[in-house]
Design an enzyme around this catalytic site. Structure first.
Site, short mmCIF file in Angstrom:
data_model
loop_
_atom_site.label_atom_id
_atom_site.label_comp_id
_atom_site.label_asym_id
_atom_site.label_seq_id
_atom_site.Cartn_x
_atom_site.Cartn_y
_atom_site.Cartn_z
N ARG A 164 -0.26 -5.05 -6.99
CA ARG A 164 -1.07 -6.70 -6.81
C ARG A 164 -1.24 -7.01 -8.23
O ARG A 164 -2.49 -7.68 -8.33
CB ARG A 164 -2.01 -6.56 -5.98
CG ARG A 164 -1.84 -6.46 -4.50
CD ARG A 164 -1.22 -7.74 -3.89
NE ARG A 164 -1.03 -7.67 -2.47
CZ ARG A 164 0.09 -7.06 -1.74
NH1 ARG A 164 0.76 -6.26 -2.36
NH2 ARG A 164 0.04 -6.89 -0.34
N SER A 239 -4.61 -10.39 3.31
CA SER A 239 -5.76 -9.38 2.88
C SER A 239 -6.49 -10.08 1.95
O SER A 239 -6.21 -10.83 0.93
CB SER A 239 -4.98 -8.45 2.13
OG SER A 239 -4.08 -7.67 2.87
N GLU A 338 -8.66 -10.41 -3.43
CA GLU A 338 -7.35 -10.48 -3.75
C GLU A 338 -7.23 -12.14 -3.97
O GLU A 338 -6.38 -12.15 -4.90
CB GLU A 338 -6.45 -10.10 -2.67
CG GLU A 338 -5.10 -10.13 -3.01
CD GLU A 338 -4.18 -9.91 -1.88
OE1 GLU A 338 -3.67 -11.07 -1.23
OE2 GLU A 338 -3.68 -8.82 -1.59
N1 EPU Z 1 -6.51 -0.12 8.65
C1 EPU Z 1 -7.68 0.16 9.19
N2 EPU Z 1 -8.12 -1.00 9.87
C2 EPU Z 1 -7.71 -2.12 9.95
C3 EPU Z 1 -6.26 -2.36 9.25
C4 EPU Z 1 -5.85 -1.32 8.73
O1 EPU Z 1 -8.26 1.40 9.27
O2 EPU Z 1 -8.04 -3.06 10.45
C5 EPU Z 1 -6.04 1.28 7.85
C6 EPU Z 1 -5.17 2.15 8.96
O3 EPU Z 1 -5.20 3.54 8.48
C7 EPU Z 1 -3.67 1.58 8.33
C8 EPU Z 1 -3.91 1.42 6.90
O4 EPU Z 1 -5.07 0.89 6.87
O5 EPU Z 1 -2.73 2.64 8.88
C9 EPU Z 1 -2.65 0.40 6.46
O6 EPU Z 1 -2.88 -0.80 7.36
P1 EPU Z 1 -1.63 -1.92 7.00
O7 EPU Z 1 -0.32 -1.35 7.25
O8 EPU Z 1 -1.96 -2.92 7.73
O9 EPU Z 1 -1.81 -2.28 5.33
P2 EPU Z 1 -2.92 -2.64 4.53
O10 EPU Z 1 -3.01 -1.52 3.55
O11 EPU Z 1 -4.07 -2.93 5.23
C10 EPU Z 1 -1.14 -3.79 2.84
C11 EPU Z 1 -1.18 -5.12 2.34
C12 EPU Z 1 -0.66 -6.13 2.96
C13 EPU Z 1 0.68 -5.86 3.57
C14 EPU Z 1 0.49 -4.66 4.53
C15 EPU Z 1 1.93 -4.01 5.09
C16 EPU Z 1 -2.91 -5.09 0.43
C17 EPU Z 1 -4.09 -5.49 -0.10
N3 EPU Z 1 -2.28 -5.49 1.46
O12 EPU Z 1 -2.44 -3.95 3.85
O13 EPU Z 1 -0.48 -7.46 2.48
O14 EPU Z 1 1.23 -6.91 4.64
O15 EPU Z 1 -0.02 -3.45 3.54
O16 EPU Z 1 2.63 -3.39 3.82
O17 EPU Z 1 -2.00 -4.53 -0.21
C18 EPU Z 1 -1.70 -9.40 1.63
O18 EPU Z 1 -1.84 -9.03 0.44
O19 EPU Z 1 -2.28 -10.66 1.78
C19 EPU Z 1 -1.12 -8.65 2.71
C20 EPU Z 1 -1.20 -9.16 4.05
#
Ligand code: EPU
Length: 350
Positions: A164, A239, A338
């Protein structure tokens, strides 16, 4: 044509914030140059807007010229053995490009399906999801150097890409992105690196690019990360915080403070650890669906702040500040927003 007092909220996915004092939609590269000259001649600050999916506009709006960068056009060219370069003007809608590439059997951006916004924004925060990020496929970025008003082609190695992060994010006033070239692979398999995506496709033998795209769209939809009419979580910027990257000892300390040895953590290279901001937010006491007036946390994903309808930017900013303060006080980690805040700076102490 420069317009006056143009509301910006409808041009953003969060749908909040005030007007631009002046606004122009630049349909081609010459119009971008001309608009920058127009602002410079009047001593006005400039803000660049693309698809509006990663910005939060302040309630007071922007006291300068907002340039919406809208040049269109894309071409696919074979540039090497099994390599097809997709060159897209900044104003091309990102997900149309992904669908087009997948439809032509070209691999490299299929996991980035369903992301709102325009192609020109993708190198700025090195857009990534489900196991891919644009830094892996970007060959060159065509930019306008704002100091000289000259067009330059930057190679991927000159863009300082990170999670990012990029040169464009660190020097937000240096360049305007005009076009991006992506090296795609013909006859290559989809990238199935992200555990959740691999699991979704576990029942599919040799998943195609199209099946991978469909699976990503399905996962995103479950998290309200595709914009659909009627979804109460739809007004968001995806995010709202980046996932913090910390040293291993800090990660252990965070897990101890959270009382959760099973805290999610992901290797981030060089012995560092990426934590899950959504998890930290929930652990700091904010449940999905938390509301503060018309601002809230998505009911589908703790990392998305949402405008529940008629929210002010101040309400979203106050909720973000509250979350950062609570996560820092309880777990000792500082979350970084972000989205780009247009018209004011983040009231978050370093
Ligand atoms: N989790 C929680 N609670 C939640 C959501 C997630 O505890 O409400 C934990 C869980 O352990 C889950 C982990 O977070 O396993 C990862 O969640 P997720 O796969 O949804 O990914 P993220 O890290 O929350 C990132 C990106 C997203 C992207 C997803 C999938 C960032 C800031 N965000 O989210 O990007 O779609 O991975 O790869 O890196 C964006 O940047 O706008 C965005 C949506």
């Amino acid at each position: 044509m420069v317009l006056d007092r143009v509301p910006l909220a409808p041009l953003t996915t969060l749908e909040v914030g005030g007007p631009a004092r002046h606004f122009v939609e630049a349909q081609d590269e010459a119009a971008v140059v001309e608009s920058l000259r127009w602002a410079a001649a009047r001593g006005l600050p400039v803000a660049i807007l693309g698809g509006g999916s990663n910005v939060l506009v302040a309630d007071a709006g922007f006291d300068g010229l907002v340039i919406r960068v809208a040049p269109r056009g894309r071409r696919f060219e074979t540039t090497g053995t099994g390599v097809v370069t997709l060159t897209a003007a900044a104003g091309e809608p990102w997900d149309d490009l992904v669908a087009d590439a997948v439809g032509r059997g070209l691999a490299g951006i299929e996991c980035l399906s369903g992301i709102p916004g325009l192609a020109g924004a993708t190198p700025i925060q090195n857009v990534g999801a489900y196991g891919q990020e644009v830094a892996e496929t970007i060959q060159t970025v065509r930019v306008l150097d704002r100091a000289t008003l000259q067009v330059r082609e930057l190679g991927a190695g000159e863009c300082a890409f990170g999670y990012r992060d990029s040169r464009f994010k660190r020097q937000p006033d240096a360049f305007v992105v005009l076009a991006v070239a992506f090296a795609l692979r013909a006859d290559a398999a989809p990238t199935l690196r992200y555990a959740e995506l691999a699991a979704a496709l576990a029942g599919t033998a040799r998943p195609s690019l199209a099946e991978t795209r469909a699976a990503v769209l399905g996962l995103r939809a479950k998290k309200s990360m595709v914009i659909r009419a009627g979804d109460p979580n739809r007004r968001s910027a995806g995010s709202f915080f980046t996932n913090p990257i910390v040293g291993a000892a800090t990660a252990d300390e965070v897990a101890r403070r959270a009382g959760a040895p099973q805290m999610p953590r992901f290797p981030a290279g060089a012995g560092r650890v990426k934590l899950s901001a959504g998890w930290l937010i929930e652990r700091a006491g904010f449940t999905k669906g938390t509301r503060r007036g018309a601002a809230g946390i998505s009911t589908a994903h703790a990392l998305a702040l949402v405008n529940l309808g008629g929210a002010r930017a101040d309400e979203l900013i106050a909720l973000a500040v509250e979350i950062v303060g609570a996560v820092r006080a309880r777990l000792g980690v500082t979350l970084a927003p972000e989205p780009v805040l247009v018209g004011q700076s983040w009231p978050i102490p370093p």
